[in-house]
Design an enzyme around this catalytic site. Structure first.
Site, mmCIF file in Angstrom:
data_model
loop_
_atom_site.group_PDB
_atom_site.id
_atom_site.type_symbol
_atom_site.label_atom_id
_atom_site.label_comp_id
_atom_site.label_asym_id
_atom_site.label_seq_id
_atom_site.Cartn_x
_atom_site.Cartn_y
_atom_site.Cartn_z
ATOM 1 N N GLU A 105 -0.142 -5.815 0.449
ATOM 2 C CA GLU A 105 -0.175 -4.933 1.608
ATOM 3 C C GLU A 105 1.231 -4.514 2.037
ATOM 4 O O GLU A 105 1.466 -3.350 2.385
ATOM 5 C CB GLU A 105 -0.906 -5.603 2.773
ATOM 6 C CG GLU A 105 -2.356 -5.958 2.504
ATOM 7 C CD GLU A 105 -3.271 -4.749 2.353
ATOM 8 O OE1 GLU A 105 -2.817 -3.613 2.580
ATOM 9 O OE2 GLU A 105 -4.448 -4.935 1.994
ATOM 10 N N ARG A 109 2.097 -0.547 1.822
ATOM 11 C CA ARG A 109 2.209 0.077 3.148
ATOM 12 C C ARG A 109 3.663 0.241 3.578
ATOM 13 O O ARG A 109 4.109 1.349 3.899
ATOM 14 C CB ARG A 109 1.450 -0.748 4.191
ATOM 15 C CG ARG A 109 -0.034 -0.908 3.904
ATOM 16 C CD ARG A 109 -0.743 -1.513 5.099
ATOM 17 N NE ARG A 109 -2.064 -2.040 4.751
ATOM 18 C CZ ARG A 109 -3.071 -2.150 5.608
ATOM 19 N NH1 ARG A 109 -2.917 -1.792 6.862
ATOM 20 N NH2 ARG A 109 -4.226 -2.655 5.224
ATOM 21 N N ASP A 233 -9.430 -2.384 -8.075
ATOM 22 C CA ASP A 233 -9.243 -0.965 -7.775
ATOM 23 C C ASP A 233 -7.890 -0.338 -8.120
ATOM 24 O O ASP A 233 -7.755 0.380 -9.099
ATOM 25 C CB ASP A 233 -9.605 -0.674 -6.308
ATOM 26 C CG ASP A 233 -8.975 -1.616 -5.290
ATOM 27 O OD1 ASP A 233 -8.079 -2.385 -5.654
ATOM 28 O OD2 ASP A 233 -9.385 -1.572 -4.115
ATOM 29 N N GLU A 361 -11.276 6.286 1.111
ATOM 30 C CA GLU A 361 -11.590 6.565 -0.298
ATOM 31 C C GLU A 361 -12.462 7.799 -0.506
ATOM 32 O O GLU A 361 -12.267 8.546 -1.482
ATOM 33 C CB GLU A 361 -12.231 5.335 -0.947
ATOM 34 C CG GLU A 361 -11.276 4.184 -1.191
ATOM 35 C CD GLU A 361 -11.009 3.337 0.057
ATOM 36 O OE1 GLU A 361 -10.048 2.543 0.043
ATOM 37 O OE2 GLU A 361 -11.770 3.490 1.046
ATOM 38 N N THR A 449 -1.296 4.087 -3.742
ATOM 39 C CA THR A 449 -2.659 3.754 -3.319
ATOM 40 C C THR A 449 -2.815 3.763 -1.806
ATOM 41 O O THR A 449 -3.920 3.632 -1.299
ATOM 42 C CB THR A 449 -3.092 2.399 -3.912
ATOM 43 O OG1 THR A 449 -4.505 2.244 -3.792
ATOM 44 C CG2 THR A 449 -2.384 1.237 -3.202
#
Length: 458
Positions: A105, A109, A233, A361, A449
């Protein structure tokens, strides 16, 4: 002057907005939400959308909403707000943190947000801060296999030595570290990140067969679960996106890994459901007819992949999957997509977990479908999705997660969470669906992503 600039925001609904005014209306809603964050929680990781209270130390404690939103501010032409945010970030010490946080994360991010904001604006302080953070994150690769650990203690500046890690955790930092090496001229970032892919490629259980968990001590896979949902993913999307960032020569290996992965996905995970095709997952060799919202990114990834593998026709599969996701969303009274669904050969997608986490998504796949097909249908469906968010999840202080998408009783379903990705990803994709391609040309940028655009250097 737009009508929503003349009326109280609470009196204006998205459903009545003309097509030509949609992007400006979305911008006005983002501006409203950003103002709430600045007023009530500026510098905090997140804001509670029900109370306006600041939430600290969610992902790193440096102000993840602040950092995650930088490039959205820039793309939505909120330059004054961007400058104010950069000034705040310039005072943050990324070499130190207060607690344990997720490597994954923090990378996608915080690091991704800093790199992207630099790529768009050229503000040198952002590149310096990205380098400061990456230099700390490099310590997380200090495992026997060279894989990054799942969690890192930013107070002690040491990894938490847990053996198990997800495929997404070890395989979704390569884009960020590669771009940082390109920008700084220092190969140490890309070298350590791509070494992970070398081990994964060597240890795979067959062509394109990458299971969802690994042992960071040995570098071997530690499960027999194959999924494009949680735990897997973003690893798969980074394979094709590395080809875009690194170019045809340096990226050839990763395009081959991607091509093999999609071939395995088609054989093992895609099946027919009523009136459509669906995607499930494998656990211990058993097929599960379940689709997470996290898997709704797959159509967009396949459309992007066909740009580099035109003979694969994977884009056709992507649009077929997206048709099923659209039909599901359109059948729900709130227009919001659920957290997970199930299916069978005789039935369409059915809601399994009705919660909506403000995830991006579906908007992401609609964005890529609109860009690569030029079919206005996908822009319209993206607008429908925004209307659902605006009607049912909007609050005084932002937008809130929604407990049950089948219920139109708004007040009974709002929850006190607005993840930073809603401003970084969901809002961005919703806006880009309505904006001209020149706002973010895909021949000049590749998105990580977390929807952070990195400039393609070649």
């Amino acid at each position: 002057m737009k009508i929503w600039n003349l009326l109280s925001a609470s009196l204006v609904t998205a459903s009545g907005i003309e097509i030509s005014e949609r992007k400006d209306f979305i911008r006005s809603r983002f501006r409203e939400t950003w103002k709430s964050y600045v007023t009530n929680a500026f510098g905090a990781d997140e804001i509670n959308p029900l109370t306006g209270q600041a939430k600290s130390e969610v992902w790193g404690g440096w102000g993840v909403t602040l950092i995650d939103s930088l490039d959205t501010l820039w793309l939505l032409d909120m330059k004054e707000e961007f400058t104010e945010a950069v000034k705040k970030i310039s005072k943050v010490d990324f070499s130190r943190g207060k607690h344990v946080s997720s490597f994954f994360e923090v990378t996608i991010r915080n690091l991704g947000g800093l790199i992207s904001a630099f790529d768009l604006s050229g503000e040198e302080i952002l590149l310096k801060k990205a380098k400061d953070l990456a230099d700390v994150l490099l310590k997380d690769f200090n495992s026997p296999s060279g894989f990054p650990y799942t969690n890192f203690d930013f107070k002690t500046r040491k990894p938490v030595p847990e053996a198990d890690a997800s495929l997404a955790n070890v395989g979704s930092c390569q884009l960020e570290f590669a771009r940082l090496s390109q920008l700084t001229g220092d190969p140490k970032y890309v070298t350590v990140a791509l070494r992970v892919y070398d081990v994964l490629d060597r240890n795979k259980k067959g062509p394109g067969l990458y299971y969802s968990t690994v042992d960071v001590n040995t570098g071997n896979f530690s499960s027999e679960t194959l999924t494009y949902g949680g735990y897997g993913d973003s690893f798969f999307e980074y394979l094709v996106k590395l080809r875009i960032l690194l170019g045809p020569t340096k990226g050839r290996k990763y395009l081959r890994m991607f091509d093999e992965s999609i071939a395995t996905m088609k054989r093992s995970l895609v099946s027919r459901c009523k009136d459509s095709v669906c995607i499930g997952k494998l656990e211990q060799g058993m097929y599960l007819s379940e689709t997470e919202h996290l898997m709704f990114f797959v159509p967009g990834m396949l459309l992007l992949g066909e740009e580099f593998l035109p003979k694969s026709r994977m884009g056709k599969l992507g649009l077929e999957l997206l048709d099923g996701f659209i039909a599901l969303q359109q059948s729900i009274p709130t227009g919001l997509a659920p957290e997970s669904v199930s299916f069978s050969s005789s039935s369409p997608l059915r809601i399994q977990n009705p919660h909506n986490s403000l995830r991006p998504e579906l908007a992401e796949s609609l964005f890529y479908a609109h860009r690569f097909t030029n079919d206005s249908l996908y822009r319209e469906k993206c607008w429908d999705l925004f209307v659902g968010f605006d009607r049912y999840t909007r609050t005084r202080f932002g937008y809130a997660e929604y407990r049950d998408v089948t219920s139109t009783k708004k007040s009974a379903n709002l929850e006190g969470n607005m993840p930073s990705y809603f401003l970084a990803e969901t809002f961005k994709y919703l806006y880009l669906c309505q904006a001209p391609e020149s706002v973010l040309p895909l021949d000049k940028f590749v998105l990580n992503t977390e929807a952070h655009p990195f400039r393609i250097p070649h």
